[in-house]
Scaffold this motif. Sequence first.
Motif, PDB file in Angstrom:
ATOM      1  N   UNK A  70     -25.773  71.554  91.786  1.00 42.69           N
ATOM      2  CA  UNK A  70     -24.073  71.232  91.784  1.00 42.69           C
ATOM      3  C   UNK A  70     -22.897  70.265  91.662  1.00 42.69           C
ATOM      4  N   UNK A  71     -23.339  69.025  90.877  1.00 47.68           N
ATOM      5  CA  UNK A  71     -22.109  68.019  90.923  1.00 47.68           C
ATOM      6  C   UNK A  71     -22.456  68.594  89.110  1.00 47.68           C
ATOM      7  N   UNK A  72     -23.359  69.264  88.480  1.00 52.26           N
ATOM      8  CA  UNK A  72     -22.463  69.993  87.284  1.00 52.26           C
ATOM      9  C   UNK A  72     -22.351  71.291  87.679  1.00 52.26           C
ATOM     10  N   UNK A  73     -22.375  72.091  88.672  1.00 48.26           N
ATOM     11  CA  UNK A  73     -21.394  73.700  88.270  1.00 48.26           C
ATOM     12  C   UNK A  73     -19.988  73.053  88.312  1.00 48.26           C
ATOM     13  N   UNK A  74     -19.772  71.730  88.743  1.00 44.72           N
ATOM     14  CA  UNK A  74     -18.272  71.199  89.492  1.00 44.72           C
ATOM     15  C   UNK A  74     -17.628  70.424  88.481  1.00 44.72           C
ATOM     16  N   UNK A 132     -25.387  66.709  80.598  1.00 49.05           N
ATOM     17  CA  UNK A 132     -24.460  67.262  80.149  1.00 49.05           C
ATOM     18  C   UNK A 132     -23.570  66.341  79.058  1.00 49.05           C
ATOM     19  N   UNK A 133     -23.567  67.242  77.850  1.00 42.82           N
ATOM     20  CA  UNK A 133     -22.740  66.214  77.324  1.00 42.82           C
ATOM     21  C   UNK A 133     -21.030  67.318  77.363  1.00 42.82           C
ATOM     22  N   UNK A 134     -19.868  66.490  77.969  1.00 39.06           N
ATOM     23  CA  UNK A 134     -18.751  67.475  77.960  1.00 39.06           C
ATOM     24  C   UNK A 134     -17.635  66.903  77.315  1.00 39.06           C
ATOM     25  N   UNK A 135     -18.050  67.983  76.010  1.00 39.58           N
ATOM     26  CA  UNK A 135     -17.509  67.083  74.974  1.00 39.58           C
ATOM     27  C   UNK A 135     -16.161  67.587  74.803  1.00 39.58           C
ATOM     28  N   UNK A 136     -15.233  67.933  75.739  1.00 45.56           N
ATOM     29  CA  UNK A 136     -13.934  68.022  76.252  1.00 45.56           C
ATOM     30  C   UNK A 136     -13.029  66.590  76.478  1.00 45.56           C
ATOM     31  N   UNK A 137     -13.946  65.854  77.141  1.00 45.96           N
ATOM     32  CA  UNK A 137     -13.944  65.200  77.681  1.00 45.96           C
ATOM     33  C   UNK A 137     -14.520  63.797  77.076  1.00 45.96           C
ATOM     34  N   UNK A 156     -34.124  73.973  79.375  1.00 41.36           N
ATOM     35  CA  UNK A 156     -32.276  74.141  78.536  1.00 41.36           C
ATOM     36  C   UNK A 156     -32.083  75.145  80.096  1.00 41.36           C
ATOM     37  N   UNK A 157     -30.887  75.315  79.956  1.00 45.01           N
ATOM     38  CA  UNK A 157     -30.389  76.277  80.958  1.00 45.01           C
ATOM     39  C   UNK A 157     -28.565  76.467  80.572  1.00 45.01           C
ATOM     40  N   UNK A 158     -28.135  76.933  81.357  1.00 43.83           N
ATOM     41  CA  UNK A 158     -26.309  76.989  81.232  1.00 43.83           C
ATOM     42  C   UNK A 158     -26.042  76.684  82.408  1.00 43.83           C
ATOM     43  N   UNK A 159     -25.619  75.848  83.239  1.00 47.50           N
ATOM     44  CA  UNK A 159     -24.767  76.148  84.160  1.00 47.50           C
ATOM     45  C   UNK A 159     -23.722  75.626  84.346  1.00 47.50           C
ATOM     46  N   UNK A 160     -22.613  77.035  84.966  1.00 45.18           N
ATOM     47  CA  UNK A 160     -20.425  77.039  84.872  1.00 45.18           C
ATOM     48  C   UNK A 160     -20.624  76.875  83.262  1.00 45.18           C
ATOM     49  N   UNK A 161     -21.376  77.816  82.577  1.00 50.00           N
ATOM     50  CA  UNK A 161     -21.031  77.835  80.507  1.00 50.00           C
ATOM     51  C   UNK A 161     -21.469  76.506  80.319  1.00 50.00           C
TER      52      UNK A 161
END
Length: 219
Positions: free
Chosen positions: A212-216, A190-195, A168-173
Amino acid sequence: MRDGNPRLPRFAILVMLVAGCGSGPPPTSSPASAVAATAVAAPSMSVGSSPAVAAASSPGAPAASGLTVAADPTLLALVPGQIDGRTVAYDATSTTTTAEDPTLAARISGLAIATVDAPAASGSPGLAVVTVARLRDPALDDTWFRSWRDTYDSAVCTRAGGVSRHAETTINGRTTFIGTCAGGVFTYHVHVAESDAIVTVMSIGSPALAEKVIEGIKP
């Protein structure tokens, strides 16, 4: 994965053979398309390994009767359109086929699958499969999300030497869950909660594409 490592072609061939055994003639398109057509849906070919089955059977999952999953390419707006010059290309066939699995409808209302591959002439190894799933209930159940990750990773890694580790890590927050297969395949969730969405990326050959996908990911 460096050039010359034989694991990538062997894995791609295995995926194509599994697809051929499970759903008619083998694909005639690129290895990337073959992986896209099976990497998410193929777990359904292994009893008990499908992320869809985990979603349908998790505690508190709503009844799926009468519900459907929409094949929705607009969900790819959440991720970059290109990665290092490689197009994130929507795979309509894989998306539609996977969306037809009725067990997905309990938790998922929309789905988009895409491939990220280098042109054959580039000589650059690696490819990735991106899955964006819109949650039916924005109040994501952590137990279900864990089941999604674990069953996806287990099913994919069955074809790549088994799961060797989770991290588990943090990528771009964003909190990012990573699975590593012994055979050089990586999964990122990644769970994109706001979407109200989940982004899952399977990267073959190198974790860089997935990262890079996750970063973007866009809000």
